[in-house]
Write a protein that holds these residues in place. Sequence first.
Motif, short mmCIF file in Angstrom:
data_model
loop_
_atom_site.label_atom_id
_atom_site.label_comp_id
_atom_site.label_asym_id
_atom_site.label_seq_id
_atom_site.Cartn_x
_atom_site.Cartn_y
_atom_site.Cartn_z
N THR A 152 1.04 -1.36 -0.01
CA THR A 152 -0.07 -0.07 0.04
C THR A 152 0.67 1.12 0.04
N ASP A 153 1.95 1.15 0.87
CA ASP A 153 2.90 2.61 0.76
C ASP A 153 3.48 2.43 -0.51
N ILE A 154 3.85 1.70 -1.41
CA ILE A 154 4.34 1.85 -2.46
C ILE A 154 3.65 2.08 -3.54
N LEU A 155 2.14 1.56 -3.50
CA LEU A 155 1.52 2.05 -4.79
C LEU A 155 0.23 3.12 -4.62
N SER A 156 0.16 3.50 -3.40
CA SER A 156 -0.65 4.69 -3.03
C SER A 156 -0.33 5.63 -3.98
N ALA A 157 0.95 6.17 -4.25
CA ALA A 157 1.23 7.31 -4.90
C ALA A 157 0.57 7.19 -6.28
N ARG A 158 0.33 5.93 -6.82
CA ARG A 158 -0.01 5.59 -8.34
C ARG A 158 -1.77 5.54 -8.39
N ILE A 159 -2.28 5.40 -7.19
CA ILE A 159 -3.66 5.21 -7.22
C ILE A 159 -4.73 6.30 -6.64
N PRO A 160 -5.38 7.00 -7.24
CA PRO A 160 -6.11 8.21 -6.57
C PRO A 160 -7.39 7.66 -6.16
N SER A 161 -7.06 7.14 -5.09
CA SER A 161 -8.29 6.30 -4.13
C SER A 161 -7.86 6.58 -2.62
N PRO A 162 -9.02 6.47 -1.83
CA PRO A 162 -8.51 6.57 -0.26
C PRO A 162 -7.64 5.51 0.23
N LEU A 163 -6.92 5.89 0.84
CA LEU A 163 -5.83 4.69 1.35
C LEU A 163 -6.56 3.59 2.05
N ASP A 164 -7.60 3.62 2.88
CA ASP A 164 -8.30 2.52 3.26
C ASP A 164 -8.96 1.55 2.02
N ASP A 165 -9.35 2.38 0.95
CA ASP A 165 -9.79 1.58 0.01
C ASP A 165 -8.61 0.69 -0.91
N ILE A 166 -7.70 1.40 -0.98
CA ILE A 166 -6.37 0.77 -1.61
C ILE A 166 -6.16 -0.64 -0.68
N ARG A 167 -5.88 -0.03 0.54
CA ARG A 167 -5.42 -1.21 1.48
C ARG A 167 -6.48 -2.57 1.35
N PHE A 168 -7.72 -2.10 1.29
CA PHE A 168 -8.79 -3.19 1.43
C PHE A 168 -8.56 -3.88 0.14
N ALA A 169 -8.76 -3.27 -1.05
CA ALA A 169 -8.62 -4.21 -2.17
C ALA A 169 -7.21 -4.83 -2.20
N LEU A 170 -6.15 -4.38 -1.84
CA LEU A 170 -4.84 -5.04 -1.91
C LEU A 170 -4.94 -6.26 -0.91
N THR A 171 -5.42 -6.31 0.11
CA THR A 171 -5.61 -7.34 0.98
C THR A 171 -6.55 -8.51 0.18
N ILE A 172 -7.62 -8.00 -0.29
CA ILE A 172 -8.26 -9.24 -1.37
C ILE A 172 -7.39 -9.90 -2.24
N ALA A 173 -6.71 -8.88 -2.79
CA ALA A 173 -5.94 -9.34 -3.79
C ALA A 173 -4.73 -10.24 -3.49
N ASN A 174 -4.36 -9.86 -2.18
CA ASN A 174 -3.01 -10.48 -1.89
C ASN A 174 -3.45 -12.24 -1.33
N GLU A 175 -4.74 -11.93 -0.76
CA GLU A 175 -5.22 -13.34 -0.03
C GLU A 175 -5.49 -14.14 -1.31
N THR A 176 -6.16 -13.60 -2.23
CA THR A 176 -6.29 -14.44 -3.69
C THR A 176 -5.25 -15.09 -4.10
N ALA A 177 -4.07 -14.43 -4.61
CA ALA A 177 -2.73 -14.68 -4.98
C ALA A 177 -2.29 -15.76 -4.27
N ASP A 178 -2.26 -15.31 -3.01
CA ASP A 178 -1.49 -16.32 -1.96
C ASP A 178 -2.11 -17.59 -1.98
N ALA A 179 -3.33 -17.73 -2.01
CA ALA A 179 -3.95 -19.00 -2.25
C ALA A 179 -3.92 -19.75 -3.64
N LEU A 180 -3.85 -18.98 -4.64
CA LEU A 180 -3.35 -19.47 -5.90
C LEU A 180 -2.28 -19.95 -6.19
#
Length: 214
Positions: A152-180
């Motif tokens: 989130t720290d790395i990518l927040s500069a590239r995503i014009p969205s609230p920090l909590d929204d970025i963190r939540f989306a990355l959480t879902i993406a990370n958990e999905t990628a981790d399982a696969l």
Amino acid sequence: MSDIQAAKPQAETTPLRRQPVQQRSAKRVEQMLDASAQLIDELGYDALTTTLIAKRAGVAVGSLYQFFPDKRAVVQALTQRNLERFVASVSETLNELAPEHWWDVVDSILDIYLAMHREVPGFSKVHFGDVVDRQLLDETRDNNAVIVDALTDILSARIPSPLDDIRFALTIANETADALLKLAFRRDPRGDERIVAEAKSVVKGYLASKFGEA
């Protein structure tokens, strides 16, 4: 200066009894971490002992105990080192790629993880610590949360969205990628390429639905 800074994961605890202040001491600690990584590859975490680590590192057991109270602390330090290298590689790669689309970002992050799994001693057995403790990296957060916060720290500069929204989306993406990716490595020690490709596709599609493709 680049718009992506080299973020360092913020951990609340350190496994070291004391920080090495001399170059010789720092080198000795690195030797211990390298030795533990080699032994984890050969024997697994359960069979790892401080005596084996010290012998492989070429140091006295007492020297190891000056810095680490037990084998868990050694592996915690090894895992933190791996996370720092992962985060640094992600930052460096994204700076070089200057990606215009989310799929470039996802490919880069997953490719770095895959390379570490295949090439970094001990990583394929311990990953980012869940085999040892789900809160190995930080006693206040699970290991995946530490990774997500760093990304989130790395990518927040590239995503014009609230920090909590970025963190939540990355959480879902990370958990999905981790399982696969775990499935991919269960199917093939090098990572089943079809499953890896599907992981990238699924995560890209999800992130694109949240933040757009560019």
